[in-house]
Design a protein around this motif. Structure first.
Motif, PDB file in Angstrom:
ATOM      1  N   GLY A 136       0.809  -1.214   0.000  1.00 14.31           N
ATOM      2  CA  GLY A 136       0.000   0.000   0.000  1.00 14.31           C
ATOM      3  C   GLY A 136       0.842   1.263   0.000  1.00 14.31           C
ATOM      4  N   ILE A 137       1.983   1.227   0.688  1.00 12.82           N
ATOM      5  CA  ILE A 137       2.879   2.381   0.695  1.00 12.82           C
ATOM      6  C   ILE A 137       3.305   2.732  -0.726  1.00 12.82           C
ATOM      7  CG2 ILE A 137       5.223   3.127   1.306  1.00 12.82           C
ATOM      8  CD1 ILE A 137       4.851   1.625   3.967  1.00 12.82           C
ATOM      9  N   ALA A 138       3.751   1.728  -1.468  1.00  7.87           N
ATOM     10  CA  ALA A 138       4.226   1.963  -2.828  1.00  7.87           C
ATOM     11  C   ALA A 138       3.122   2.530  -3.716  1.00  7.87           C
ATOM     12  CB  ALA A 138       4.764   0.662  -3.419  1.00  7.87           C
ATOM     13  N   LEU A 139       1.926   1.983  -3.618  1.00  3.28           N
ATOM     14  CA  LEU A 139       0.831   2.462  -4.462  1.00  3.28           C
ATOM     15  C   LEU A 139       0.377   3.858  -4.045  1.00  3.28           C
ATOM     16  CD1 LEU A 139      -1.374  -0.730  -4.948  1.00  3.28           C
ATOM     17  CD2 LEU A 139       0.478   0.153  -6.380  1.00  3.28           C
ATOM     18  N   GLU A 140       0.321   4.111  -2.750  1.00  4.15           N
ATOM     19  CA  GLU A 140      -0.095   5.428  -2.262  1.00  4.15           C
ATOM     20  C   GLU A 140       0.826   6.527  -2.789  1.00  4.15           C
ATOM     21  OE1 GLU A 140      -1.993   8.451   0.120  1.00  4.15           O
ATOM     22  OE2 GLU A 140      -2.614   6.394  -0.327  1.00  4.15           O
ATOM     23  N   ILE A 141       2.119   6.263  -2.809  1.00  2.00           N
ATOM     24  CA  ILE A 141       3.075   7.306  -3.165  1.00  2.00           C
ATOM     25  C   ILE A 141       3.255   7.432  -4.672  1.00  2.00           C
ATOM     26  CG2 ILE A 141       5.516   7.966  -3.012  1.00  2.00           C
ATOM     27  CD1 ILE A 141       5.495   7.030  -0.129  1.00  2.00           C
ATOM     28  N   PHE A 142       3.282   6.316  -5.390  1.00  2.00           N
ATOM     29  CA  PHE A 142       3.623   6.392  -6.806  1.00  2.00           C
ATOM     30  C   PHE A 142       2.438   6.206  -7.755  1.00  2.00           C
ATOM     31  CE2 PHE A 142       7.606   5.039  -4.717  1.00  2.00           C
ATOM     32  CZ  PHE A 142       8.397   6.104  -5.106  1.00  2.00           C
TER      33      PHE A 142
ATOM     34  N   LEU B 216      -1.028   7.060  -6.790  1.00  2.00           N
ATOM     35  CA  LEU B 216      -2.113   8.009  -6.518  1.00  2.00           C
ATOM     36  C   LEU B 216      -1.997   9.226  -7.432  1.00  2.00           C
ATOM     37  CD1 LEU B 216      -4.429   8.189  -4.360  1.00  2.00           C
ATOM     38  CD2 LEU B 216      -2.933   9.767  -3.129  1.00  2.00           C
ATOM     39  N   PRO B 217      -3.078   9.666  -8.071  1.00  6.74           N
ATOM     40  CA  PRO B 217      -3.012  10.875  -8.915  1.00  6.74           C
ATOM     41  C   PRO B 217      -2.559  12.088  -8.108  1.00  6.74           C
ATOM     42  CG  PRO B 217      -5.060   9.682  -9.287  1.00  6.74           C
ATOM     43  CD  PRO B 217      -4.417   9.042  -8.089  1.00  6.74           C
ATOM     44  N   ARG B 218      -1.795  12.961  -8.745  1.00  8.49           N
ATOM     45  CA  ARG B 218      -1.258  14.149  -8.082  1.00  8.49           C
ATOM     46  C   ARG B 218      -1.656  15.405  -8.867  1.00  8.49           C
ATOM     47  NH1 ARG B 218       0.527  12.516  -3.038  1.00  8.49           N
ATOM     48  NH2 ARG B 218       1.293  10.377  -3.267  1.00  8.49           N
ATOM     49  N   PRO B 219      -2.927  15.806  -8.799  1.00 10.36           N
ATOM     50  CA  PRO B 219      -3.368  16.986  -9.552  1.00 10.36           C
ATOM     51  C   PRO B 219      -2.720  18.274  -9.075  1.00 10.36           C
ATOM     52  CG  PRO B 219      -5.080  16.264  -8.025  1.00 10.36           C
ATOM     53  CD  PRO B 219      -4.023  15.191  -8.022  1.00 10.36           C
ATOM     54  N   GLU B 220      -2.058  18.245  -7.912  1.00  7.70           N
ATOM     55  CA  GLU B 220      -1.404  19.451  -7.404  1.00  7.70           C
ATOM     56  C   GLU B 220      -0.146  19.805  -8.184  1.00  7.70           C
ATOM     57  OE1 GLU B 220      -0.455  16.128  -4.301  1.00  7.70           O
ATOM     58  OE2 GLU B 220      -1.948  16.565  -5.835  1.00  7.70           O
TER      59      GLU B 220
ATOM     60  N   TYR C  89       4.496   9.753 -11.738  1.00  5.67           N
ATOM     61  CA  TYR C  89       5.013   8.451 -12.129  1.00  5.67           C
ATOM     62  C   TYR C  89       3.919   7.583 -12.763  1.00  5.67           C
ATOM     63  CZ  TYR C  89       8.820   9.736  -8.949  1.00  5.67           C
ATOM     64  OH  TYR C  89       9.854  10.384  -8.321  1.00  5.67           O
ATOM     65  N   ARG C  90       4.318   6.750 -13.694  1.00  8.41           N
ATOM     66  CA  ARG C  90       3.432   5.710 -14.231  1.00  8.41           C
ATOM     67  C   ARG C  90       3.689   4.456 -13.427  1.00  8.41           C
ATOM     68  NH1 ARG C  90       4.116   1.998 -18.773  1.00  8.41           N
ATOM     69  NH2 ARG C  90       6.126   3.003 -19.196  1.00  8.41           N
TER      70      ARG C  90
END
Length: 337
Positions: A38-44, A46-50, A56-57
């Motif tokens: 979950g850590i890896a998916l949360e950071i890389f 998760l969409p980052r509209p900010e 990252y893909r």
């Protein structure tokens, strides 16, 4: 790449990770460690509209035909291990166990990826995958404290560092206990995008972007960000006055405590002496100025409370592992790429 003085000697590498559509591949295996995953998916993932640039893909590569994670749920993957051939960064979120030797296909894929310059990140017991593959021979790594003795016995040719949150060595980042994987992943972002982007991501995670006073290559024991009302107020005051000379007496006076009591609470709360903490905080401020301004080094040194440019250069190199001018060039180039 940042490193602390006690591990100086490893030269910072300069992999070209700051590329469009950087592909992060997260391994999934039967018995998957869900928190690390979950850590890896949360950071890389998760969409980052900010951010106004592509994030990252992120893909999930399945090691086994059927993957049942801890907690009893099944995991769908994007493809098999062929995804590793296209990876810029591979993340191994834990592993089935220290004695669970990875399949030859996985070991070969990891070795090939490393040979072509792919960055590899392990969280907690994930380091055993690399060790079994022979990729850590004569290298340096870390893992969870409960595995340290076993790792040393199984892989004596690897230097295992037992007092850090993560180690960055030879394009391989290994991290300690599960939550240290967050620190390691934030280190990846800082290496790729600089401090400002890392701070934004850390803020969304509701955690500090670094946990020893600096996003160092070798991070010491984790600390509390705000370790108590009286000490927290002192830390805030000191950060606002880093351009001024600050002595221990000044800090204890701000706390309203006796110097003896203050020193004890400060070390309990931060894990550092006041002078070491101040030195790191001054370097953190200088990093921001190097990344975001065109101020001369002598002006940055003055604004960060160093008495001379030479003192600033020595302190910066001790903590950052690179001269301030090189640090500025590295992050200025990446931000404008």
């Amino acid at each position: 790449m940042l490193q602390s003085p006690q591990h100086a000697g490893t030269q910072p590498h300069e992999p070209n990770h700051h590329v469009p559509n950087h592909h992060v591949v997260v391994l999934a295996y039967d018995g998957l460690c869900t928190f690390e995953f979950g850590i890896a998916l949360e950071i890389f993932s998760l969409p980052r509209p900010e951010f106004d640039f592509p994030w990252y893909r992120c893909s999930i590569a399945g090691v086994d035909p059927h993957i049942r994670a801890m907690g009893g749920f099944s995991v769908a993957v994007d493809a098999g291990m062929e995804l590793l051939e296209d990876a810029d960064t591979i993340i191994i979120p834990g592993w089935r166990g220290a004695d669970a030797v990875p399949e030859p296909a996985l070991r070969d894929a990891i070795l090939k990826a490393h040979a072509r310059g792919c960055r590899i990140v392990t969280i907690c017991s994930g380091v055993f995958v690399l060790a079994h593959a022979g990729i850590l021979q004569n290298g340096r790594a870390t893992t969870h404290w409960r595995y340290i003795d076993k790792f040393r016995a199984m892989f004596p040719e690897t230097e295992i560092v037992d007092d850090v949150l993560y180690v960055d060595h030879d394009n391989i980042i290994t991290s300690a206990g599960s939550s240290a994987g967050i620190d390691a992943c934030l280190h990846v972002i800082r290496s790729d995008h600089g401090a400002q982007v890392t701070n934004t991501v850390a803020r969304r995670l509701v955690m500090p972007p670094h946990r020893d006073g600096g996003q160092a290559q070798y991070v010491e024991a984790p600390i509390q960000e705000r370790p108590g009302k009286s000490i927290a107020a002192v830390l805030d005051w000191a950060r606002e006055n880093l351009d001024q000379p600050i002595e221990i007496n000044d800090l204890s006076r701000q706390s309203g405590l006796s110097q003896r009591t203050f020193l004890r609470r400060f070390r309990d709360g931060t894990g550092l002496s006041p002078l070491k903490w101040l030195r790191r905080e001054r370097i953190i401020r200088s990093m921001k100025l190097l990344e975001e301004t065109d101020l001369a080094l002598v002006d940055i040194a003055e604004q960060c409370g160093f008495q001379s440019l030479e003192t600033f250069r020595i302190a910066f190199r001790d903590i950052a592992g690179t001269p301030p001018a090189s640090y500025r060039n590295r992050f200025k180039l990446r931000q404008s790429a």
